[in-house]
Each structure stands twice: as C-alpha cells, then as structure tokens.
Design a protein around this motif. Structure first.
Motif, PDB file in Angstrom:
ATOM      1  N   LEU A 152       7.395  36.587   9.091  1.00 43.30           N
ATOM      2  CA  LEU A 152       8.285  35.537   9.953  1.00 43.30           C
ATOM      3  C   LEU A 152       7.188  35.074  10.786  1.00 43.30           C
ATOM      4  O   LEU A 152       6.545  35.799  11.668  1.00 43.30           O
ATOM      5  CB  LEU A 152       9.438  36.428  10.595  1.00 43.30           C
ATOM      6  CG  LEU A 152      10.432  37.251   9.763  1.00 43.30           C
ATOM      7  CD1 LEU A 152      11.449  37.796  10.644  1.00 43.30           C
ATOM      8  CD2 LEU A 152      11.170  36.130   8.757  1.00 43.30           C
ATOM      9  N   THR A 153       7.306  33.861  10.909  1.00 41.00           N
ATOM     10  CA  THR A 153       6.525  33.107  12.034  1.00 41.00           C
ATOM     11  C   THR A 153       7.530  31.778  12.760  1.00 41.00           C
ATOM     12  O   THR A 153       8.663  31.518  11.773  1.00 41.00           O
ATOM     13  CB  THR A 153       5.498  32.287  11.557  1.00 41.00           C
ATOM     14  OG1 THR A 153       5.738  31.254  10.570  1.00 41.00           O
ATOM     15  CG2 THR A 153       4.567  33.278  11.060  1.00 41.00           C
ATOM     16  N   PHE A 210      10.933  34.373   3.387  1.00 43.45           N
ATOM     17  CA  PHE A 210       9.639  33.882   3.657  1.00 43.45           C
ATOM     18  C   PHE A 210       8.472  34.345   2.868  1.00 43.45           C
ATOM     19  O   PHE A 210       8.694  35.554   2.347  1.00 43.45           O
ATOM     20  CB  PHE A 210       9.629  34.346   5.055  1.00 43.45           C
ATOM     21  CG  PHE A 210      10.418  33.741   5.899  1.00 43.45           C
ATOM     22  CD1 PHE A 210      10.339  32.370   6.466  1.00 43.45           C
ATOM     23  CD2 PHE A 210      11.729  34.362   6.263  1.00 43.45           C
ATOM     24  CE1 PHE A 210      11.422  31.938   7.441  1.00 43.45           C
ATOM     25  CE2 PHE A 210      12.796  33.786   7.073  1.00 43.45           C
ATOM     26  CZ  PHE A 210      12.536  32.447   7.658  1.00 43.45           C
ATOM     27  N   ALA A 262       7.554  28.828  10.463  1.00 41.11           N
ATOM     28  CA  ALA A 262       8.180  28.937   8.911  1.00 41.11           C
ATOM     29  C   ALA A 262       9.947  29.059   9.177  1.00 41.11           C
ATOM     30  O   ALA A 262      10.540  28.388   8.283  1.00 41.11           O
ATOM     31  CB  ALA A 262       7.856  30.324   8.307  1.00 41.11           C
ATOM     32  N   ILE A 263      10.198  29.616  10.267  1.00 44.37           N
ATOM     33  CA  ILE A 263      11.747  29.752  10.324  1.00 44.37           C
ATOM     34  C   ILE A 263      12.264  28.313  10.977  1.00 44.37           C
ATOM     35  O   ILE A 263      13.330  27.971  10.378  1.00 44.37           O
ATOM     36  CB  ILE A 263      11.999  30.558  11.667  1.00 44.37           C
ATOM     37  CG1 ILE A 263      11.870  32.152  11.019  1.00 44.37           C
ATOM     38  CG2 ILE A 263      13.700  30.468  12.242  1.00 44.37           C
ATOM     39  CD1 ILE A 263      12.072  33.181  12.114  1.00 44.37           C
ATOM     40  N   LYS A 289       6.835  37.734   3.179  1.00 41.36           N
ATOM     41  CA  LYS A 289       8.030  38.400   4.124  1.00 41.36           C
ATOM     42  C   LYS A 289       7.255  38.245   5.576  1.00 41.36           C
ATOM     43  O   LYS A 289       7.747  39.186   6.595  1.00 41.36           O
ATOM     44  CB  LYS A 289       8.383  39.951   3.635  1.00 41.36           C
ATOM     45  CG  LYS A 289       8.952  39.945   2.261  1.00 41.36           C
ATOM     46  CD  LYS A 289       9.254  41.267   1.988  1.00 41.36           C
ATOM     47  CE  LYS A 289      10.119  41.201   0.705  1.00 41.36           C
ATOM     48  NZ  LYS A 289      10.859  42.487   0.290  1.00 41.36           N
ATOM     49  N   LYS A 297      12.916  26.052   7.713  1.00 46.49           N
ATOM     50  CA  LYS A 297      14.068  26.452   7.062  1.00 46.49           C
ATOM     51  C   LYS A 297      15.265  25.643   7.327  1.00 46.49           C
ATOM     52  O   LYS A 297      15.486  25.665   8.494  1.00 46.49           O
ATOM     53  CB  LYS A 297      14.376  27.911   7.370  1.00 46.49           C
ATOM     54  CG  LYS A 297      13.297  28.819   6.465  1.00 46.49           C
ATOM     55  CD  LYS A 297      13.512  28.720   4.960  1.00 46.49           C
ATOM     56  CE  LYS A 297      12.145  29.708   4.351  1.00 46.49           C
ATOM     57  NZ  LYS A 297      12.357  29.429   2.791  1.00 46.49           N
TER      58      LYS A 297
END
Length: 101
Positions: free
Chosen positions: A73-74, A68, A77-78, A71, A81
């Motif tokens: 993490l949200t 990410f 965003a995940i 770096k 992926k």
C-alpha cells in the motif's frame, strides 16, 4: 513477546490480564508486529476496521490489500484506484474518502 506482555499485565492489571489470557490475542499481536513499521498500512487498517467486527474488518482488509501489486500500500497507488474498485472490496464511500484524504 507474548509472555512478556502477559507477565506485565499479571503484575500490573489483573483484570486486563484475565481478558487477554482468555482471548486469542496472539493473532492480533502478530498483525501489529508485522505492520508496526508500516504506518500507512496501520492507518488504512485502522480506518477499515472502524465500527466493524474483527472478522468483517479482516475480510475487507484482505480484499483491499489484494488490490495492490505485491500487496504494497502506498498513497499514490491508492489515489490511482477507482472508488468503485475500492467499494467492491467492501469499503464504504466514507472510508474510501478518509483513506484517500
């Protein structure tokens, strides 16, 4: 902070005191302190670490976070992926599902 924790357990629970005194818990405490206000990271980290050794979990967690930008993490965003990209970082399909859910 660690002196306070040690003093607390020395006074209240000598068994736990001996265990944490003998272990390298400072790294663990540093990680908790660094992420204590990032609850989503903490949740992801907990899922990643389930049923793994500390070393394996740390390696996979590092690969996961590196996926990410900055770096950070949200949830969005995940969700964007691809599962295979997360799988290549070392996550099982079950953990990918849990994190995305």
């Amino acid at each position: 902070m660690t002196k306070i924790i040690l003093a607390h357990y020395k006074a209240t629970d000598p068994i736990i005191y001996k265990i944490i005194k003998d272990l390298n818990y400072e790294e663990w405490l540093s990680e908790i302190a660094a992420t204590s206000d990032d609850y989503f990271y903490s949740l992801c980290s907990s899922i990643i670490g389930q049923q793994l050794s500390g070393k394996a979990a740390s390696t996979i967690r590092g690969r996961f976070v590196d996926l990410f930008p900055n770096k950070k993490l949200t949830p969005d965003a995940i969700l964007k992926k691809d599962d295979e990209e997360l799988r290549n970082a070392g996550l099982s399909y079950a953990k990918i599902k849990y994190i995305k859910d």
